[in-house]
Design a protein around this motif. Structure first.
Motif, PDB file in Angstrom:
ATOM      1  N   PRO A   4      37.224  39.108  43.084  1.00 39.33           N
ATOM      2  CA  PRO A   4      36.589  38.065  42.268  1.00 39.33           C
ATOM      3  C   PRO A   4      37.351  37.898  40.954  1.00 39.33           C
ATOM      4  N   PRO A   5      37.291  36.716  40.380  1.00 43.03           N
ATOM      5  CA  PRO A   5      37.979  36.511  39.107  1.00 43.03           C
ATOM      6  C   PRO A   5      37.341  37.373  38.024  1.00 43.03           C
ATOM      7  N   PRO A   6      38.105  37.752  37.021  1.00 46.09           N
ATOM      8  CA  PRO A   6      37.527  38.570  35.951  1.00 46.09           C
ATOM      9  C   PRO A   6      36.447  37.785  35.221  1.00 46.09           C
ATOM     10  N   PRO A   7      35.454  38.490  34.684  1.00 49.10           N
ATOM     11  CA  PRO A   7      34.381  37.786  33.978  1.00 49.10           C
ATOM     12  C   PRO A   7      34.925  37.099  32.729  1.00 49.10           C
ATOM     13  N   ALA A   8      34.300  36.003  32.407  1.00 50.71           N
ATOM     14  CA  ALA A   8      34.716  35.266  31.213  1.00 50.71           C
ATOM     15  C   ALA A   8      34.442  36.118  29.980  1.00 50.71           C
TER      16      ALA A   8
END
Length: 100
Positions: A76-80
């Motif tokens: 998953p993309p890194p958290p904002a």
């Protein structure tokens, strides 16, 4: 699998991975690795082109499946990151911090 036509006009599908050789004398004869022979109405070049197209499709589909699988299993993309908030320090609060 490639679609070919018997001399009688009836179509059939052949596993192109089993082709050992293709002869043209004058009819096109497809010989399989087990010795089976098929006389077909297609020209020898047409059979070769069909095998090439089939193999190209297999490679293209394999690539598409691999890309789709990688997309499914991608991390998953890194958290904002949250932007730091600025706080207002009054002169009285500043003095009390300095005097500590």
């Amino acid at each position: 699998m490639i679609l070919l036509t018997r001399l009688s006009g009836s179509p059939f599908v052949l596993n192109s991975d089993l082709i050992e050789r293709i002869d043209s004398a004058p009819d096109t004869i497809v010989t399989l690795v087990d010795g089976s022979k098929y006389v077909v109405s297609e020209d020898m070049r047409d059979v070769v082109d069909a095998v090439r197209r089939h193999r190209a499709e297999v490679i293209a589909l394999s690539e598409a499946v691999q890309i789709a699988a990688e997309a499914v299993h991608a991390p998953p993309p890194p958290p904002a990151r949250e932007r730091p908030s600025l706080s207002v320090v009054t002169p009285d609060e500043h003095r009390s911090e300095v005097n500590r």
